[in-house]
Write a protein that holds these residues in place. Structure first.
Motif, mmCIF file in Angstrom:
data_model
loop_
_atom_site.group_PDB
_atom_site.id
_atom_site.type_symbol
_atom_site.label_atom_id
_atom_site.label_comp_id
_atom_site.label_asym_id
_atom_site.label_seq_id
_atom_site.Cartn_x
_atom_site.Cartn_y
_atom_site.Cartn_z
ATOM 1 N N THR A 39 0.835 -1.203 0.000
ATOM 2 C CA THR A 39 0.000 0.000 0.000
ATOM 3 C C THR A 39 0.866 1.247 0.000
ATOM 4 O O THR A 39 0.577 2.213 -0.709
ATOM 5 C CB THR A 39 -0.937 -0.001 1.223
ATOM 6 O OG1 THR A 39 -1.649 -1.232 1.255
ATOM 7 C CG2 THR A 39 -1.921 1.144 1.164
ATOM 8 N N SER A 40 1.945 1.221 0.784
ATOM 9 C CA SER A 40 2.858 2.364 0.837
ATOM 10 C C SER A 40 3.504 2.614 -0.514
ATOM 11 O O SER A 40 3.628 3.754 -0.954
ATOM 12 C CB SER A 40 3.948 2.122 1.887
ATOM 13 O OG SER A 40 3.381 1.990 3.153
ATOM 14 N N LEU A 41 3.905 1.554 -1.159
ATOM 15 C CA LEU A 41 4.522 1.682 -2.479
ATOM 16 C C LEU A 41 3.519 2.242 -3.492
ATOM 17 O O LEU A 41 3.854 3.116 -4.297
ATOM 18 C CB LEU A 41 5.063 0.333 -2.951
ATOM 19 C CG LEU A 41 5.849 0.331 -4.253
ATOM 20 C CD1 LEU A 41 7.064 1.238 -4.157
ATOM 21 C CD2 LEU A 41 6.271 -1.085 -4.606
ATOM 22 N N GLY A 42 2.283 1.769 -3.426
ATOM 23 C CA GLY A 42 1.240 2.283 -4.327
ATOM 24 C C GLY A 42 0.979 3.757 -4.105
ATOM 25 O O GLY A 42 0.886 4.535 -5.071
ATOM 26 N N GLU A 95 -9.585 4.086 -10.180
ATOM 27 C CA GLU A 95 -10.813 3.348 -9.869
ATOM 28 C C GLU A 95 -11.212 2.457 -11.043
ATOM 29 O O GLU A 95 -11.693 1.346 -10.846
ATOM 30 C CB GLU A 95 -11.937 4.323 -9.532
ATOM 31 C CG GLU A 95 -13.207 3.628 -9.097
ATOM 32 C CD GLU A 95 -14.305 4.600 -8.718
ATOM 33 O OE1 GLU A 95 -15.252 4.177 -8.032
ATOM 34 O OE2 GLU A 95 -14.231 5.788 -9.106
ATOM 35 N N ARG A 96 -10.974 2.945 -12.241
ATOM 36 C CA ARG A 96 -11.360 2.190 -13.432
ATOM 37 C C ARG A 96 -10.382 1.064 -13.760
ATOM 38 O O ARG A 96 -10.797 -0.034 -14.095
ATOM 39 C CB ARG A 96 -11.453 3.165 -14.615
ATOM 40 C CG ARG A 96 -11.734 2.516 -15.934
ATOM 41 C CD ARG A 96 -13.203 2.253 -16.113
ATOM 42 N NE ARG A 96 -13.448 1.842 -17.490
ATOM 43 C CZ ARG A 96 -14.000 0.695 -17.797
ATOM 44 N NH1 ARG A 96 -14.376 -0.128 -16.859
ATOM 45 N NH2 ARG A 96 -14.205 0.374 -19.044
ATOM 46 N N TYR A 97 -9.064 1.340 -13.671
ATOM 47 C CA TYR A 97 -8.076 0.392 -14.172
ATOM 48 C C TYR A 97 -7.264 -0.332 -13.096
ATOM 49 O O TYR A 97 -6.680 -1.371 -13.381
ATOM 50 C CB TYR A 97 -7.105 1.096 -15.137
ATOM 51 C CG TYR A 97 -7.813 1.602 -16.370
ATOM 52 C CD1 TYR A 97 -8.255 0.724 -17.344
ATOM 53 C CD2 TYR A 97 -8.056 2.958 -16.539
ATOM 54 C CE1 TYR A 97 -8.924 1.181 -18.475
ATOM 55 C CE2 TYR A 97 -8.714 3.431 -17.667
ATOM 56 C CZ TYR A 97 -9.148 2.532 -18.624
ATOM 57 O OH TYR A 97 -9.812 2.983 -19.732
ATOM 58 N N ILE A 98 -7.179 0.222 -11.889
ATOM 59 C CA ILE A 98 -6.436 -0.430 -10.799
ATOM 60 C C ILE A 98 -7.318 -0.434 -9.543
ATOM 61 O O ILE A 98 -6.997 0.201 -8.539
ATOM 62 C CB ILE A 98 -5.103 0.302 -10.504
ATOM 63 C CG1 ILE A 98 -4.380 0.676 -11.787
ATOM 64 C CG2 ILE A 98 -4.181 -0.580 -9.654
ATOM 65 C CD1 ILE A 98 -3.205 1.601 -11.586
#
Length: 196
Positions: A39-42, A95-98
């Motif tokens: 999550t941190s990396l994202g 929201e659409r692609y990831i």
């Protein structure tokens, strides 16, 4: 005045002038999201992308719209509007692609809009009178430095889950101590390059 190479500014923004560990900008999401490395990396990647995008937009808006019409006093409002619009666009795309990353980041994705590190980069590029390449190098370096710091904190926090931490320091207490120690460690880089 000596003109700094954009690569020097890029490296300095990662290590010696790290946005989070030197300037302490962007602490809210830094502390809240740094529980899991993925999550941190994202979030770090999202912040880096937003920093790069908004620095380009804000550079051109400032130099080709605000300065020619003597509207520099509006830079805070204009920068915030462009940051909010860019983050909204990124949020819709994620929201659409990831969707997995979108739901993992939750409320902290829209909070990138009010992350003071994002506004700080745009203001620093104006205050320091950076060229376009310097501004872009500073923005990307600041994003990578922020990512480096949040991923490192997430890794340390995951290790601390299995550590024997005194009762009174569990949770936010030990997290703030770790952040302080990380900031002290980054001070060791401060003699290498200064960009302020």
């Amino acid at each position: 005045m000596i003109e700094l190479n954009p690569f020097v500014i890029f490296i300095a923004a990662i290590f010696t002038n790290n946005m989070i560990l030197s300037n302490f900008l962007g602490m809210c999401s830094f502390v809240a999201v740094s529980k899991e490395i993925n999550t941190s990396l994202g979030l770090g990647q999202a912040v880096t992308f937003v920093l790069a995008g908004t620095s380009i937009i804000n550079y051109f808006v400032y130099h080709y719209l605000l300065v020619p019409y003597n509207l520099e006093f509006l830079r805070f409002i204009i920068f915030i509007i462009s940051i909010a619009a860019f983050v909204q666009l990124i949020e819709m795309i994620m929201e659409r692609y990831i969707p997995n990353l979108y739901y993992a980041l939750g409320i902290f994705l829209p909070l990138i809009t009010v992350n003071c590190a994002i506004l700080g980069v745009s203001l620093f590029m104006v205050i320091r009178d950076y060229t376009f390449l310097q501004s872009f190098g500073f923005a990307v370096g600041s994003g990578l430095g922020w990512t480096l710091a949040i991923v490192a904190l997430a890794g340390i926090r995951q290790k601390l889950k299995r550590a024997d931490v005194p009762k009174g320091l569990e949770g936010p207490g030990i997290t703030l101590i770790v952040i302080g120690l990380m900031a002290l460690a980054f001070i060791g880089f401060s003699g290498i390059v200064q960009i302020s």
